[in-house]
Design an enzyme around this catalytic site. Structure first.
Site, PDB file in Angstrom:
ATOM      1  N   ALA A  10       5.475   0.933   6.137  1.00 46.64           N
ATOM      2  CA  ALA A  10       6.512   1.037   5.099  1.00 46.64           C
ATOM      3  C   ALA A  10       6.735  -0.299   4.394  1.00 46.64           C
ATOM      4  CB  ALA A  10       7.815   1.523   5.734  1.00 46.64           C
ATOM      5  N   ARG A  16       3.775   1.457  -8.403  1.00 47.91           N
ATOM      6  CA  ARG A  16       3.697   2.493  -9.432  1.00 47.91           C
ATOM      7  C   ARG A  16       5.044   3.163  -9.718  1.00 47.91           C
ATOM      8  NH1 ARG A  16      -1.465   5.027  -6.430  1.00 47.91           N
ATOM      9  NH2 ARG A  16      -0.542   3.784  -4.760  1.00 47.91           N
ATOM     10  N   LYS A  23       9.729   1.381  -2.107  1.00 48.37           N
ATOM     11  CA  LYS A  23       9.394   2.805  -2.231  1.00 48.37           C
ATOM     12  C   LYS A  23      10.055   3.678  -1.167  1.00 48.37           C
ATOM     13  CE  LYS A  23       4.937   4.150  -1.851  1.00 48.37           C
ATOM     14  NZ  LYS A  23       3.638   4.591  -2.380  1.00 48.37           N
ATOM     15  N   THR A  81      -3.020  -1.645   4.213  1.00 46.56           N
ATOM     16  CA  THR A  81      -2.651  -0.897   5.416  1.00 46.56           C
ATOM     17  C   THR A  81      -3.291  -1.437   6.703  1.00 46.56           C
ATOM     18  OG1 THR A  81      -4.349   0.665   4.691  1.00 46.56           O
ATOM     19  CG2 THR A  81      -2.080   1.277   4.260  1.00 46.56           C
ATOM     20  N   GLY A 142      -7.769   8.415  -0.980  1.00 50.07           N
ATOM     21  CA  GLY A 142      -9.012   8.087  -0.305  1.00 50.07           C
ATOM     22  C   GLY A 142      -9.779   9.378  -0.020  1.00 50.07           C
ATOM     23  N   ARG A 336      39.224  13.739  -2.468  1.00 49.54           N
ATOM     24  CA  ARG A 336      38.536  12.558  -1.954  1.00 49.54           C
ATOM     25  C   ARG A 336      38.564  12.555  -0.428  1.00 49.54           C
ATOM     26  NH1 ARG A 336      41.764   8.263  -4.713  1.00 49.54           N
ATOM     27  NH2 ARG A 336      40.482   6.913  -3.414  1.00 49.54           N
ATOM     28  N   LYS A 354      43.725  12.394  -1.467  1.00 49.65           N
ATOM     29  CA  LYS A 354      42.959  11.441  -0.655  1.00 49.65           C
ATOM     30  C   LYS A 354      43.669  11.272   0.666  1.00 49.65           C
ATOM     31  CE  LYS A 354      43.701   7.543   0.219  1.00 49.65           C
ATOM     32  NZ  LYS A 354      44.243   6.190   0.299  1.00 49.65           N
ATOM     33  N   TYR A 369      48.938  13.578  -7.875  1.00 51.18           N
ATOM     34  CA  TYR A 369      48.167  12.727  -6.968  1.00 51.18           C
ATOM     35  C   TYR A 369      48.850  12.722  -5.610  1.00 51.18           C
ATOM     36  CZ  TYR A 369      46.225   8.798  -4.508  1.00 51.18           C
ATOM     37  OH  TYR A 369      45.648   8.032  -3.537  1.00 51.18           O
TER      38      TYR A 369
HETATM   39  C1  UD1 Z   1      -3.381   5.237   1.271  1.00 53.93           C
HETATM   40  C2  UD1 Z   1      -4.775   5.317   1.874  1.00 53.93           C
HETATM   41  C3  UD1 Z   1      -5.531   6.462   1.204  1.00 53.93           C
HETATM   42  C4  UD1 Z   1      -4.770   7.762   1.355  1.00 53.93           C
HETATM   43  C5  UD1 Z   1      -3.332   7.621   0.866  1.00 53.93           C
HETATM   44  C6  UD1 Z   1      -2.529   8.843   1.271  1.00 53.93           C
HETATM   45  C7  UD1 Z   1      -5.405   3.052   2.512  1.00 53.93           C
HETATM   46  C8  UD1 Z   1      -6.217   1.870   2.168  1.00 53.93           C
HETATM   47  N1  UD1 Z   1      -5.475   4.083   1.673  1.00 53.93           N
HETATM   48  O1  UD1 Z   1      -3.535   4.900  -0.086  1.00 53.93           O
HETATM   49  O2  UD1 Z   1      -6.801   6.609   1.799  1.00 53.93           O
HETATM   50  O3  UD1 Z   1      -5.413   8.784   0.642  1.00 53.93           O
HETATM   51  O4  UD1 Z   1      -2.690   6.480   1.464  1.00 53.93           O
HETATM   52  O5  UD1 Z   1      -1.233   8.826   0.784  1.00 53.93           O
HETATM   53  O6  UD1 Z   1      -4.764   3.047   3.535  1.00 53.93           O
HETATM   54  N2  UD1 Z   1       1.748  -0.187   3.218  1.00 53.93           N
HETATM   55  C9  UD1 Z   1       2.078  -1.227   4.074  1.00 53.93           C
HETATM   56  N3  UD1 Z   1       1.519  -2.445   3.871  1.00 53.93           N
HETATM   57  C10 UD1 Z   1       0.641  -2.695   2.876  1.00 53.93           C
HETATM   58  C11 UD1 Z   1       0.305  -1.635   2.011  1.00 53.93           C
HETATM   59  C12 UD1 Z   1       0.869  -0.392   2.207  1.00 53.93           C
HETATM   60  O7  UD1 Z   1       2.881  -1.041   4.998  1.00 53.93           O
HETATM   61  O8  UD1 Z   1       0.175  -3.825   2.780  1.00 53.93           O
HETATM   62  C13 UD1 Z   1       2.377   1.127   3.415  1.00 53.93           C
HETATM   63  C14 UD1 Z   1       3.115   1.595   2.187  1.00 53.93           C
HETATM   64  O9  UD1 Z   1       4.483   1.174   2.241  1.00 53.93           O
HETATM   65  C15 UD1 Z   1       2.987   3.103   2.261  1.00 53.93           C
HETATM   66  C16 UD1 Z   1       1.665   3.307   2.994  1.00 53.93           C
HETATM   67  O10 UD1 Z   1       1.367   2.080   3.636  1.00 53.93           O
HETATM   68  O11 UD1 Z   1       4.034   3.689   2.977  1.00 53.93           O
HETATM   69  C17 UD1 Z   1       0.548   3.691   2.037  1.00 53.93           C
HETATM   70  O12 UD1 Z   1       0.422   2.680   1.059  1.00 53.93           O
HETATM   71  P1  UD1 Z   1      -0.029   2.985  -0.423  1.00 53.93           P
HETATM   72  O13 UD1 Z   1      -0.122   1.683  -1.136  1.00 53.93           O
HETATM   73  O14 UD1 Z   1       0.803   4.033  -1.025  1.00 53.93           O
HETATM   74  O15 UD1 Z   1      -1.505   3.536  -0.167  1.00 53.93           O
HETATM   75  P2  UD1 Z   1      -2.331   4.512  -1.081  1.00 53.93           P
HETATM   76  O16 UD1 Z   1      -2.890   3.771  -2.210  1.00 53.93           O
HETATM   77  O17 UD1 Z   1      -1.537   5.724  -1.383  1.00 53.93           O
HETATM   78 CA    CA Z   2       0.532   6.304  -1.088  1.00 51.99          CA
END
Ligand code: UD1
Ligand code: CA
Length: 461
Positions: A10, A16, A23, A81, A142, A336, A354, A369
């Site tokens: 997370a 985006r 997020k 990740t 992916g 309230r 309230k 009130y």
């Molecule tokens: C990732 C997967 C992709 C998959 C998709 C599904 C990778 C490289 N790719 O891509 O194959 O199809 O999820 O939803 O894993 N996060 C971290 N640290 C980081 C980057 C991300 O904790 O450095 C967390 C984000 O907060 C998020 C999750 O990992 O909750 C996924 O990250 P995101 O950047 O959305 O990956 P995708 O591009 O969607």
């Molecule tokens: Ca994602």
């Protein structure tokens, strides 16, 4: 049974979304995305739940301070990740068994789907098992690459995929089981050998395969369940799905919803049968609505209890309050927090309450009130009555006992008590205790100057 650790990624910013809020704190059905994932995984009773946070880590930790079993790992900067999981390794290494890795941005994942993934993983004796799904439009995800025998080979990210790989419709949902020792081995080997120069967790699958380990994929039949949130459009789409599911369940259980397109009920709300919801009604948090209620248009009810046969007329807002059976609220009432409205009681138009209790059969029908007030049964609060509960420093209580009649346009200056069956003359400013059965008049005497108007006209001439 071998140990289960849950690790939720997370740390990402969610570029985006174009937001200053991380997020996983964006709301879906009134709850942060991350909370959905935690709720789906907690019934699995993991030994530990690790959450990797990075962007705005502090605000995430603050928001989840009540979730005492979570262990936070910080990832700064966020190098994808694989890097996120690498930073959790020191903690992971303290355990043997399986780690279930989840993405904090895949909120509709269900407990049964996770149970199935873990069961398949363990039964197959796999080093890694991922959850995949088939999408009509796999753009952005992916892709799952399988060999000629159909076994999982590796994952290629959208940005690194060639056009033939991009045509693959099976995608990685970002949900995985790994055996901890084997994950540790390959995480150490991850390189930033990709278009983004970052460490992809997804490369661990290919690395394990190259080492002749068993890796497998479980296909999730419902792609909605594993939808990721990357954009505001994704958020709106999932919001609609969660909402539709809830409304359908309510209708199946006997609730009338005039216009499902404009009715908003969050998942934890309960509604009894034969209740009617008119358009533009919002029922939020853990609200519980009894049966036979009617909720008219443009009403918002948050974290409140309505017993049976309550009528809420148009344009009312009710928060953290309790309304007993057969009461009537509104139109345009504002209840309230900590308002408690008795049986067959009535709160009418432009009335605000309230921290107030209104007893059974009591009425405040117009323009009042009532703050910090304790009102008994069969009380009539006349139009325009105001409890003056705040002296600029502290709040004070107004007590109005049973069967009191408060005349219109009175001010009750707290702290003050009006004992039972007393009458307050209209237009009074009451700042002293009123004995039972008495009439209190607290206003200036009226003076009539006879013929005053005629003399005025003559003077003008
Ligand atoms: C990732 C997967 C992709 C998959 C998709 C599904 C990778 C490289 N790719 O891509 O194959 O199809 O999820 O939803 O894993 N996060 C971290 N640290 C980081 C980057 C991300 O904790 O450095 C967390 C984000 O907060 C998020 C999750 O990992 O909750 C996924 O990250 P995101 O950047 O959305 O990956 P995708 O591009 O969607
Ligand atoms: Ca994602």
């Amino acid at each position: 049974m071998s140990e289960l650790i849950v690790l939720i990624m997370a740390a990402g910013k969610g570029t985006r979304l174009k937001s200053s809020l991380p997020k996983v704190l964006h709301l879906l059905a009134g709850r942060p995305l991350l909370e959905h994932v935690i709720r789906a995984s907690s019934p699995l009773r993991p030994t530990e739940t690790l959450v990797v946070v990075g962007y705005e880590a502090k605000s995430i930790k603050t928001r989840f301070a009540d979730f005492r079993s979570l262990v936070f790992v910080e990832q700064v900067p966020q190098l994808e990740t694989g890097h996120a999981v690498q930073l959790a390794l020191p903690l992971l290494k303290q355990h043997r068994g399986t780690v279930l890795i989840l993405s904090g941005d895949v909120p509709l994942i269900s407990t049964p789907a996770l149970e199935k993934l873990i069961a398949t993983h363990r039964k197959g004796g796999s080093s890694a098992t991922l959850l995949s799904t088939m999408l009509e439009d796999p753009t952005g995800y992916g892709r799952i690459l399988r060999n000629s025998q159909g076994t999982l080979d590796r994952i290629v990210e959208q940005r690194d995929a060639n056009s033939q790989q991009q045509s693959v419709r099976e995608i990685n949902t970002g949900t995985y089981c790994f055996e901890i020792p084997e994950l540790c081995d390959v995480l150490a080997l991850l390189s930033a050998n990709n278009s983004q120069k970052e460490y992809y967790l997804t490369d661990c699958i290919g690395l394990l395969r190259e080492r002749k380990k068993v890796v497998s994929a479980v296909v999730c039949e419902d792609p909605l369940e594993v939808s990721g949130v990357n954009t505001r459009m994704d958020l709106a789409r999932l919001e609609q799905i969660v909402r539709d599911r809830k409304l359908q369940q309510l209708m199946a259980d006997g609730v009338t919803i005039l216009d499902p397109n404009s009715t908003y009920v969050t998942p934890d709300v309960q509604v009894g049968k034969d209740t009617i919801l008119y358009p533009n009604v919002f029922l939020e948090k853990e609200s519980s609505i009894g049966s036979g209620c009617q909720i008219y248009p443009n009403v918002r009810i948050t974290q409140s209890i309505l017993e049976d046969n309550v009528l809420v007329l148009d344009g009312s807002v009710i928060s953290e309050s309790h309304i007993q059976s057969n009461a009537q609220i509104g139109p345009f009432a504002h209840l309230r927090p900590h308002s408690r409205i008795g049986k067959k009681a009535r709160i009418g138009n432009f009335v605000e309450t309230k921290n107030t209790q209104l007893g059974d059969h009591s009425k405040a029908s117009h323009l009042s009130y009532l703050g910090d007030a304790q009102v008994g049964e069969h009380v009539n609060i006349g139009a325009g009555t105001i409890t003056c509960n705040y002296d600029g420093t502290a709040k004070h209580q107004t007590v109005i006992e049973d069967r009191v009649f408060v005349g219109s346009d009175s001010q009750l200056i707290a702290p003050v008590t009006i004992h039972q069956s007393a009458y307050i003359a209209a237009g009074s400013s009451i700042d002293q205790e009123v004995p039972p059965d008495s009439l209190a008049i607290a206003r200036s005497q009226q003076i009539n100057k006879e013929n005053w108007a005629k003399t005025r006209v003559r003077r003008k001439e």
